[in-house]
Write a protein that holds these residues in place. Structure first.
Motif: not given
Length: 326
Positions: A239-258
């Motif tokens: 999906a076409a995300l910019d750096k800001a969108g990808l920063t948010r995606l990385a943040t959301a992915a941390q929930d998977g670690m938890a």
């Protein structure tokens, strides 16, 4: 959502992954790269990270993309794997153009595996060569478990490792995850073999045991020596995300670690998630798709964490049991 055909991060078209390991060292390196530079963001939630060039990934920084990402064992020594990758990319003509010079952009992160029983008495740092070898091995298919940066990984109870998983959303967007699990926390419910990530398992991909409880209420005590920890990961999408969108995606992915490691994000872990996009697909719904992508990234990362431990294999000198052989 459903699994991609490989159930690997390389189900995101245009991505390749390479592993290199040294069994005597009991360590290794894993490299992810794309056919072209990748937009990238990062989120760090652990208290003891080891990183290279992550500041470049902030949305307000100049460089628009990365040429490769490196996950490595070796603690601070392992950051030198990025040098080997950078040398290999430069030889291929890859990099950020600065006049006539191409400068490869190669962020990286490391796990601490210096006390896992391997021979660390080297004369020269072995990680640049491991990085170059991992780059040269990169392809669509790659090994999981005791491979690459997961070679010497450990967790609270089980031998750790390298994991990956993917999901194809109803919209056709693909999300994948790649992770090195070397956590202080536990990936299973206390002394059982049931994974915390079980609610998100697809088609028995890590044993199909489910999660029945009862759930513990005791406060967890650290079982590994302090500093022998960290889970580092990459989530990717077309999906076409910019750096800001990808920063948010990385943040959301941390929930998977938890969801998959209990406890996560401790002061002694260096928990980190990179997020990359190939930009191949426009967002089907600019308002809704980012919402769905965050959930998908967390779910896929939780599955990849369980697969890392599920796929680990025994080798002479192991300090922990493998999930599959108990």
């Amino acid at each position: 959502m459903r699994k991609g055909p490989r159930n690997l991060i390389t189900d995101v078209a245009g991505l390749r992954v390479g592993n290199a390991r040294d069994d005597r060292l009991r360590s290794g390196t894993t490299v992810l790269l794309g056919n072209a530079p990748l937009a990238c963001g990062v989120n760090v939630m652990g208290g003891a990270p080891g990183t290279r060039e992550t500041e470049l990934l902030a949305p307000d920084k100049l460089v628009p993309g990365v040429d490769a990402l490196v996950l490595s064992g070796g603690s601070a020594f392992g950051l030198a794997a990025c040098d080997g990758v950078s040398d290999g990319l430069r030889a291929l003509g890859r990099g950020f153009a600065v006049g006539p010079v191409q400068v490869p952009i190669v962020p990286g992160a490391i796990v601490f595996d210096l006390l896992n029983g391997g021979d660390k008495d080297w004369d020269a740092n072995p990680y640049p060569a491991l990085g170059r070898a991992a780059l040269e091995a990169a392809g669509a298919d790659f090994g999981l478990g005791s491979e690459g940066a997961g070679t010497g990984a450990m967790t609270h109870r089980w031998k750790g490792g390298l994991g990956s998983a993917s999901a194809v959303l109803d919209s056709g967007v693909t999300v994948g995850a790649l992770v090195v699990v070397n956590a202080m926390g536990s990936v299973t419910l206390e002394a059982t073999r049931q994974f915390w990530a079980a609610p998100w398992e697809i088609e028995g991909e890590f044993g199909g045991l489910g999660l029945t409880g009862p759930y513990p209420t005791a406060e967890p005590a650290p079982a590994k020596r302090l500093g022998e920890a960290t889970t580092i990961a990459i989530v990717a999408t077309d999906a076409a995300l910019d750096k800001a969108g990808l920063t948010r995606l990385a943040t959301a992915a941390q929930d998977g670690m938890a969801r998959a490691i209990v406890p996560s994000h401790t002061p002694f872990d260096g928990d980190l998630v990179f997020a990359v996009s190939t930009g191949a697909q426009p967002l089907p719904d600019p308002a809704l798709t980012p919402f769905q992508l965050g959930h998908a990234a967390a779910t896929v990362l939780a599955r990849a964490i369980a697969r890392a431990v599920h796929e680990a294999r025994p080798r002479p000198g192991d300090l922990q049991p493998c999930w599959r052989v108990t």
